[in-house]
Scaffold this motif. Structure first.
Motif, PDB file in Angstrom:
ATOM      1  N   VAL A 326       0.836  -1.211   0.000  1.00  0.00           N
ATOM      2  CA  VAL A 326       0.000   0.000   0.000  1.00  0.00           C
ATOM      3  C   VAL A 326       0.866   1.254   0.000  1.00  0.00           C
ATOM      4  CG1 VAL A 326      -1.613   1.352   1.383  1.00  0.00           C
ATOM      5  CG2 VAL A 326      -2.008  -1.096   1.046  1.00  0.00           C
ATOM      6  N   VAL A 327       1.816   1.343   0.938  1.00  0.00           N
ATOM      7  CA  VAL A 327       2.605   2.580   1.047  1.00  0.00           C
ATOM      8  C   VAL A 327       3.575   2.727  -0.121  1.00  0.00           C
ATOM      9  CG1 VAL A 327       2.348   2.760   3.543  1.00  0.00           C
ATOM     10  CG2 VAL A 327       4.243   1.420   2.608  1.00  0.00           C
ATOM     11  N   GLN A 328       4.107   1.602  -0.622  1.00  0.00           N
ATOM     12  CA  GLN A 328       5.010   1.691  -1.771  1.00  0.00           C
ATOM     13  C   GLN A 328       4.267   2.145  -3.027  1.00  0.00           C
ATOM     14  OE1 GLN A 328       8.510   1.099  -2.021  1.00  0.00           O
ATOM     15  NE2 GLN A 328       8.081   2.057  -3.994  1.00  0.00           N
ATOM     16  N   SER A 329       3.090   1.602  -3.277  1.00  0.00           N
ATOM     17  CA  SER A 329       2.302   2.010  -4.443  1.00  0.00           C
ATOM     18  C   SER A 329       1.819   3.448  -4.305  1.00  0.00           C
ATOM     19  CB  SER A 329       1.110   1.071  -4.634  1.00  0.00           C
ATOM     20  OG  SER A 329       1.545  -0.234  -4.943  1.00  0.00           O
ATOM     21  N   ALA A 330       1.486   3.858  -3.090  1.00  0.00           N
ATOM     22  CA  ALA A 330       1.106   5.256  -2.877  1.00  0.00           C
ATOM     23  C   ALA A 330       2.272   6.178  -3.206  1.00  0.00           C
ATOM     24  CB  ALA A 330       0.651   5.465  -1.436  1.00  0.00           C
ATOM     25  N   GLY A 331       3.496   5.732  -2.912  1.00  0.00           N
ATOM     26  CA  GLY A 331       4.675   6.521  -3.248  1.00  0.00           C
ATOM     27  C   GLY A 331       4.824   6.713  -4.746  1.00  0.00           C
ATOM     28  N   PHE A 332       4.552   5.663  -5.522  1.00  0.00           N
ATOM     29  CA  PHE A 332       4.627   5.793  -6.977  1.00  0.00           C
ATOM     30  C   PHE A 332       3.534   6.730  -7.488  1.00  0.00           C
ATOM     31  CE2 PHE A 332       3.165   4.141 -11.176  1.00  0.00           C
ATOM     32  CZ  PHE A 332       4.242   4.616 -11.919  1.00  0.00           C
ATOM     33  N   GLY A 333       2.319   6.583  -6.956  1.00  0.00           N
ATOM     34  CA  GLY A 333       1.239   7.479  -7.352  1.00  0.00           C
ATOM     35  C   GLY A 333       1.572   8.927  -7.050  1.00  0.00           C
ATOM     36  N   LEU A 334       2.172   9.165  -5.885  1.00  0.00           N
ATOM     37  CA  LEU A 334       2.547  10.530  -5.526  1.00  0.00           C
ATOM     38  C   LEU A 334       3.664  11.038  -6.426  1.00  0.00           C
ATOM     39  CD1 LEU A 334       2.364  13.013  -3.719  1.00  0.00           C
ATOM     40  CD2 LEU A 334       3.898  11.871  -2.102  1.00  0.00           C
ATOM     41  N   ALA A 335       4.625  10.179  -6.777  1.00  0.00           N
ATOM     42  CA  ALA A 335       5.720  10.592  -7.654  1.00  0.00           C
ATOM     43  C   ALA A 335       5.184  11.064  -9.004  1.00  0.00           C
ATOM     44  CB  ALA A 335       6.705   9.440  -7.843  1.00  0.00           C
ATOM     45  N   MET A 336       4.216  10.328  -9.553  1.00  0.00           N
ATOM     46  CA  MET A 336       3.617  10.743 -10.827  1.00  0.00           C
ATOM     47  C   MET A 336       2.812  12.027 -10.647  1.00  0.00           C
ATOM     48  SD  MET A 336       4.521   8.588 -13.213  1.00  0.00           S
ATOM     49  CE  MET A 336       3.288   8.694 -14.514  1.00  0.00           C
ATOM     50  N   ALA A 337       2.118  12.142  -9.522  1.00  0.00           N
ATOM     51  CA  ALA A 337       1.311  13.344  -9.276  1.00  0.00           C
ATOM     52  C   ALA A 337       2.189  14.578  -9.118  1.00  0.00           C
ATOM     53  CB  ALA A 337       0.444  13.139  -8.041  1.00  0.00           C
ATOM     54  N   LEU A 338       3.344  14.440  -8.477  1.00  0.00           N
ATOM     55  CA  LEU A 338       4.221  15.584  -8.277  1.00  0.00           C
ATOM     56  C   LEU A 338       4.682  16.167  -9.602  1.00  0.00           C
ATOM     57  CD1 LEU A 338       6.448  14.421  -5.269  1.00  0.00           C
ATOM     58  CD2 LEU A 338       4.721  16.235  -5.265  1.00  0.00           C
ATOM     59  N   VAL A 339       4.875  15.327 -10.611  1.00  0.00           N
ATOM     60  CA  VAL A 339       5.281  15.828 -11.919  1.00  0.00           C
ATOM     61  C   VAL A 339       4.220  16.778 -12.466  1.00  0.00           C
ATOM     62  CG1 VAL A 339       5.780  15.171 -14.303  1.00  0.00           C
ATOM     63  CG2 VAL A 339       6.678  13.789 -12.418  1.00  0.00           C
ATOM     64  N   VAL A 340       2.952  16.455 -12.250  1.00  0.00           N
ATOM     65  CA  VAL A 340       1.859  17.297 -12.730  1.00  0.00           C
ATOM     66  C   VAL A 340       1.669  18.510 -11.824  1.00  0.00           C
ATOM     67  CG1 VAL A 340      -0.607  17.361 -13.268  1.00  0.00           C
ATOM     68  CG2 VAL A 340       0.722  15.299 -13.767  1.00  0.00           C
ATOM     69  N   ILE A 341       1.641  18.275 -10.518  1.00  0.00           N
ATOM     70  CA  ILE A 341       1.336  19.344  -9.561  1.00  0.00           C
ATOM     71  C   ILE A 341       2.430  20.397  -9.518  1.00  0.00           C
ATOM     72  CG2 ILE A 341       1.005  19.840  -7.103  1.00  0.00           C
ATOM     73  CD1 ILE A 341      -0.273  17.066  -6.851  1.00  0.00           C
ATOM     74  N   ARG A 342       3.686  19.978  -9.626  1.00  0.00           N
ATOM     75  CA  ARG A 342       4.803  20.901  -9.431  1.00  0.00           C
ATOM     76  C   ARG A 342       5.349  21.471 -10.748  1.00  0.00           C
ATOM     77  NH1 ARG A 342       4.767  23.501  -5.794  1.00  0.00           N
ATOM     78  NH2 ARG A 342       7.024  23.691  -5.423  1.00  0.00           N
ATOM     79  N   SER A 343       4.590  21.392 -11.821  1.00  0.00           N
ATOM     80  CA  SER A 343       4.974  22.004 -13.093  1.00  0.00           C
ATOM     81  C   SER A 343       3.912  23.022 -13.485  1.00  0.00           C
ATOM     82  CB  SER A 343       5.133  20.938 -14.183  1.00  0.00           C
ATOM     83  OG  SER A 343       3.950  20.186 -14.340  1.00  0.00           O
ATOM     84  N   ASP A 344       4.328  24.032 -14.246  1.00  0.00           N
ATOM     85  CA  ASP A 344       3.397  25.133 -14.525  1.00  0.00           C
ATOM     86  C   ASP A 344       2.752  25.054 -15.903  1.00  0.00           C
ATOM     87  OD1 ASP A 344       5.459  25.804 -16.207  1.00  0.00           O
ATOM     88  OD2 ASP A 344       5.542  27.922 -15.612  1.00  0.00           O
ATOM     89  N   GLY A 345       2.987  23.982 -16.652  1.00  0.00           N
ATOM     90  CA  GLY A 345       2.364  23.853 -17.958  1.00  0.00           C
ATOM     91  C   GLY A 345       2.668  22.511 -18.579  1.00  0.00           C
ATOM     92  N   PRO A 346       2.018  22.186 -19.696  1.00  0.00           N
ATOM     93  CA  PRO A 346       2.210  20.866 -20.318  1.00  0.00           C
ATOM     94  C   PRO A 346       3.655  20.582 -20.707  1.00  0.00           C
ATOM     95  CG  PRO A 346       0.266  21.956 -21.220  1.00  0.00           C
ATOM     96  CD  PRO A 346       0.969  22.966 -20.377  1.00  0.00           C
ATOM     97  N   GLN A 347       4.345  21.546 -21.326  1.00  0.00           N
ATOM     98  CA  GLN A 347       5.725  21.299 -21.721  1.00  0.00           C
ATOM     99  C   GLN A 347       6.621  21.140 -20.509  1.00  0.00           C
ATOM    100  OE1 GLN A 347       7.445  23.552 -25.009  1.00  0.00           O
ATOM    101  NE2 GLN A 347       5.415  24.321 -25.511  1.00  0.00           N
ATOM    102  N   SER A 348       6.377  21.919 -19.469  1.00  0.00           N
ATOM    103  CA  SER A 348       7.146  21.761 -18.237  1.00  0.00           C
ATOM    104  C   SER A 348       6.916  20.384 -17.640  1.00  0.00           C
ATOM    105  CB  SER A 348       6.756  22.844 -17.225  1.00  0.00           C
ATOM    106  OG  SER A 348       7.090  24.131 -17.695  1.00  0.00           O
ATOM    107  N   ALA A 349       5.660  19.919 -17.680  1.00  0.00           N
ATOM    108  CA  ALA A 349       5.363  18.586 -17.155  1.00  0.00           C
ATOM    109  C   ALA A 349       6.083  17.511 -17.964  1.00  0.00           C
ATOM    110  CB  ALA A 349       3.855  18.335 -17.176  1.00  0.00           C
ATOM    111  N   GLY A 350       6.116  17.677 -19.300  1.00  0.00           N
ATOM    112  CA  GLY A 350       6.805  16.702 -20.136  1.00  0.00           C
ATOM    113  C   GLY A 350       8.297  16.675 -19.869  1.00  0.00           C
ATOM    114  N   ARG A 351       8.909  17.852 -19.756  1.00  0.00           N
ATOM    115  CA  ARG A 351      10.349  17.904 -19.500  1.00  0.00           C
ATOM    116  C   ARG A 351      10.682  17.398 -18.102  1.00  0.00           C
ATOM    117  NH1 ARG A 351      12.971  22.039 -22.400  1.00  0.00           N
ATOM    118  NH2 ARG A 351      14.778  21.665 -21.039  1.00  0.00           N
TER     119      ARG A 351
END
Length: 444
Positions: A326-351
């Motif tokens: 549970v906690v390991q999979s939640a870590g992966f979900g959060l890692a993917m979410a941080l890429v979206v949450i902590r970027s200011d636009g689509p190209q930033s998210a891609g990079r």
């Protein structure tokens, strides 16, 4: 216009959005079976494909190595084809690699490496498509759950498929090209809007807009943005833990007295128990108050769960392995979410996705190797688990820094570079003829 006239447009928009989400989920499900199908029948590979048994560890490592070096391909391809088409091309390459490696024994290793590159190319663009469509945490959650579901399906269905194809292992491996082709069709049709880099004029306009607000001095290359490195560290550390756990957990459980079949079942339980967490973690991360606790808290939770698996009696391993999943999979979900949450636009998210997954998976490839070496050097598992728990504490620190500081931005930096280039060209065009001639002579 009558109110009724606008309704079809609204329905069409919802349908298009639903198709994008469906395409993303199907893509995500395709990004693990190429790895887990082979892992589930590794003992049959030498006899069926004529591979030297000494090369089996390399076969398991090749996809992760491909992940580590192919991260930049996704954003590069997206700038030229559009994000949806780039993912579709990567899935077509994945389908071809799955068929070739299964039907031509000599190409098993190169085909596996090519499949890993195609997987990485698609994977880094998933957050970019989510960001471009203003997807919520549910979008990211469904995608991360798709990763886990694909891994479980690949490992669980390969042997039944082999039996269904009359004992043909190559057919059971090649058939996974079919869902890859389906994913390519869906994401091409529903996620194919271009995301190519803005034109020089649009970048210059963006630069001018930022300059008018006094923000031009904050443009920083991605490699110099601390938030980007914190997100990358979080992604890499959780991936390193995941690959170390999945590589050695069953071996550890057998050393505790479990039968190999029971140990394999607990490893499958590790993946299944984490599916709901991989869905919910990105949703919860969308709430700032929860994110401040979750980002560092998950690292500490993984550390505690690892020590629980180490110290718990055999009778409690089902519970402890489930908690770890549970906690390991939640870590992966959060890692993917941080890429979206902590970027200011689509190209930033891609990079940022390319950077975090590229460097992250390169780091993750050291996880199974390091855990195995520690076990071999000490002859037991205590030191290995304590070192992994210490790594999870470092993961907590990375999470702490990943949610602080400015958002990751590459659009603004690219606008600055283009605006400066445009200004230089304009100045040269406006220069007196004799100066222009002198410059041309120097260039020649």
């Amino acid at each position: 216009m009558r109110p009724d006239d606008a309704r079809p447009s609204g329905r069409g928009s919802r349908l298009a959005t639903g198709l994008v989400l469906l395409g993303l989920v199907v893509v995500s499900v395709n990004l693990r079976p190429a790895i887990t199908t082979v892992a589930g029948v590794m003992n049959q590979v030498p006899g069926v494909f004529g591979v030297d048994p000494s090369l089996l560890p390399l076969l398991g490592t090749l996809p992760v190595l491909a992940f580590g070096i192919s991260g930049p391909i996704g954003p590069w391809l997206a700038r030229r084809l559009g994000t949806g088409r780039a993912v579709a091309v990567a899935l077509l390459v994945l389908a071809a690699a799955l068929i070739v490696r299964a039907t031509v024994p000599a190409l098993l290793l190169p085909g596996t490496f090519l499949a890993g590159m195609a997987i990485m190319t698609s994977s880094v663009l998933v957050p970019q498509i989510v960001k471009a469509n203003r997807g919520t945490g549910w979008w990211t959650g469904l995608c991360t759950m798709g990763f886990g579901l694909g891994a479980a399906l690949g490992a669980g269905l390969v042997q039944p498929l082999e039996q269904a194809f009359g004992g043909s292992l190559p057919s059971a491996l090649a058939v996974w090209a079919v869902p890859a082709l389906l994913g390519a069709f869906l994401i091409h049709r529903s996620g194919g809007r271009p995301t190519a880099a803005p034109t020089a004029a649009s970048r210059a306009a963006s630069y001018a807009a930022h300059t008018s607000t006094g923000a031009a001095d904050v443009f920083t290359p991605l490699r110099k943005q601390r938030t980007a490195w914190a997100v990358t560290a979080f992604f890499g550390l959780q991936a390193m833990l995941y690959f170390a756990i999945t590589s050695w957990l069953a071996v550890y459980l057998v050393s505790r007295g479990l039968a190999p079949a029971d140990a394999a079942a607990l490893l499958a339980w590790f993946s299944l128990a984490g599916l709901p967490a991989s869905l919910l973690a990105p949703v919860l991360a969308g709430r700032p108050g929860i994110l401040r606790i979750m980002a560092p808290g998950l690292g500490l939770s993984v550390a505690a769960a690892l020590l629980g698996v180490l110290m718990a009696p055999v009778e409690l391993q089902f519970v402890m392995v489930g908690i770890l999943g549970v906690v390991q999979s939640a870590g992966f979900g959060l890692a993917m979410a941080l890429v979206v949450i902590r970027s200011d636009g689509p190209q930033s998210a891609g990079r940022l996705s390319a950077m975090s997954q590229g460097f992250g998976f390169a780091l993750a490839s050291l996880g199974p190797l390091g855990a195995g070496l520690l076990h071999a050097m000490t002859g037991g598992w205590e030191v290995t688990f304590w070192v992994l728990a210490a790594e999870a504490v470092v993961l907590a620190g990375a999470g702490f820094f990943a949610i602080r500081g400015p958002l990751v931005s590459v659009e603004a930096a690219e606008a600055t570079e283009t605006a400066e280039a445009t200004e230089t060209e304009t100045t040269e065009e406006a220069a007196p003829p004799e100066q222009a001639t002198a410059k041309a002579t120097v260039v020649r």
